[in-house]
Design an enzyme around this catalytic site. Sequence first.
Site, mmCIF file in Angstrom:
data_model
loop_
_atom_site.group_PDB
_atom_site.id
_atom_site.type_symbol
_atom_site.label_atom_id
_atom_site.label_comp_id
_atom_site.label_asym_id
_atom_site.label_seq_id
_atom_site.Cartn_x
_atom_site.Cartn_y
_atom_site.Cartn_z
ATOM 1 N N MET A 1 0.855 -1.168 0.000
ATOM 2 C CA MET A 1 0.000 0.000 0.000
ATOM 3 C C MET A 1 0.901 1.230 0.000
ATOM 4 O O MET A 1 1.661 1.448 0.917
ATOM 5 C CB MET A 1 -0.888 0.008 1.230
ATOM 6 C CG MET A 1 -1.741 -1.235 1.362
ATOM 7 S SD MET A 1 -2.696 -1.230 2.888
ATOM 8 C CE MET A 1 -3.362 -2.879 2.862
ATOM 9 N N MET A 136 4.420 -5.200 6.852
ATOM 10 C CA MET A 136 3.488 -4.595 5.902
ATOM 11 C C MET A 136 3.706 -5.204 4.514
ATOM 12 O O MET A 136 3.770 -6.406 4.368
ATOM 13 C CB MET A 136 3.622 -3.072 5.921
ATOM 14 C CG MET A 136 3.263 -2.450 7.249
ATOM 15 S SD MET A 136 1.511 -2.718 7.660
ATOM 16 C CE MET A 136 1.364 -1.792 9.162
ATOM 17 N N SER A 137 3.836 -4.361 3.485
ATOM 18 C CA SER A 137 3.870 -4.881 2.118
ATOM 19 C C SER A 137 5.195 -5.512 1.718
ATOM 20 O O SER A 137 5.304 -6.035 0.599
ATOM 21 C CB SER A 137 3.491 -3.780 1.136
ATOM 22 O OG SER A 137 2.129 -3.452 1.292
ATOM 23 N N VAL A 138 6.187 -5.501 2.591
ATOM 24 C CA VAL A 138 7.355 -6.353 2.360
ATOM 25 C C VAL A 138 6.892 -7.807 2.248
ATOM 26 O O VAL A 138 7.511 -8.625 1.569
ATOM 27 C CB VAL A 138 8.388 -6.169 3.493
ATOM 28 C CG1 VAL A 138 9.511 -7.192 3.400
ATOM 29 C CG2 VAL A 138 8.986 -4.760 3.434
ATOM 30 N N LYS A 140 4.565 -8.880 0.503
ATOM 31 C CA LYS A 140 4.313 -9.164 -0.909
ATOM 32 C C LYS A 140 5.538 -9.766 -1.593
ATOM 33 O O LYS A 140 5.413 -10.644 -2.452
ATOM 34 C CB LYS A 140 3.889 -7.894 -1.636
ATOM 35 C CG LYS A 140 2.560 -7.302 -1.213
ATOM 36 C CD LYS A 140 2.304 -6.019 -1.986
ATOM 37 C CE LYS A 140 0.909 -5.452 -1.730
ATOM 38 N NZ LYS A 140 0.735 -4.968 -0.354
#
Length: 420
Positions: A1, A136-138, A140
């Site tokens: 995000m 978080m988006s790490v 991904k």
Amino acid sequence: MSAPTAMALPAFPDAHASDPVVLGLMQGFPPAPDKVVNFSNYLQFPQLRWAFSHAREILPTANVARGEGPVAPLLRAERKDIDSLTFLPLGSDQPMTWEQSLAANYTDGIVILHRGKLVYERYFGALDAQGQHMAMSVTKSFVGTLGAMLVDEGVLDPQASVSHYVPELKDSGFGNATVRQILDMTTGIRYSENYADPKAEIWEYARSGHILPRPQGYDGATSLYAFLQKVQPEGQHGQAFAYKTVNSDVLAWIVQRATGQSVAELLQTRIWNKLGAEQSAYLILDEVGTGFAGGGFNAGLRDMARFGETMRLNGRFNGQQIIPEAVVADIRKGASQADFAKAGYQTLPNWSYRDMWWVSHNAHGVFAARGIHGQTIYVDPRAEMVIARFASFPVAANAVIDPTSLPAYAAVAKLLMDTP
């Protein structure tokens, strides 16, 4: 995000004033009512500064065990010349020191490896060396790596449609997208992560996974899978990069169907067991036990650096080939820069996005895993450097952190190359 462009920031207490220890958050038996951090406020600032290091105490999770093998040592060669290193932030003519940048970005912990040796390590606020923090988006990039590994093994066909693996998504916006388009986020779907828009799909998405509280009268989806089936098409697949977290959870659904294992199990057996990690990690779950592949991974900082070092070394670490060399090469070559440019990321000119990694295409071959509020694994192959950082910046978008972070990382790389 993540938001693509810079923005004006409201005034927030600085890193020291908002330090959860200084504020006394969750201290005492019980804590004072105004010091409690719980599900109702854990994503608000400054409460998030405590919550990011204590997610397991707030949300349901699945363990990602480290295994029973020995810890892969990180030899220490700590340097005293990094804190005073100066650089110019993007768009500024006022120098900043490395040490100042850590406070400016509300850093919770940061580790620098050079040639595999630990040259710098600092912790702040609610995090310490034994703690775990939201990536978080790490997350991904871990899931994208798993997907790329399965493509390399022939388990997944990158040109097959999503609905081939997940028939439940046949009538959604994802149904006729290919696995490759999911991996590189070039899907044409109606989905916004604009945090300033209360009608943006991100809000129902977060509430569907019970990452956010559901308001009274909420009638939206009540699981991540249910939300994904509601996503509608918009535009054409394969035309442009568009960063949309839901792609990661679609990829997770695909790899789970293809292997018969959960994302937490795959992370554990394919990566975490093999790293020689110091700590087990964990993954946030929704109410039906689905792992949040878009941003739910939590781990220790040095272990994140170990994963970054694995990627720097073309997938080989702890005496074994953990990630196939061809997979790392595919990530590092990146994807279409023209497709990426359409997304308008002003702080990331000439970058691209491949297998859910951010690829710079610069002279150092930098590539990175990135997450909101300042999470990163930054890999600089030419400088033989890996930086792992956890942070709790008050605003989600990395566009407001990049102007200090990216030139700081480049300055450290130059220092390490000039004085090895």
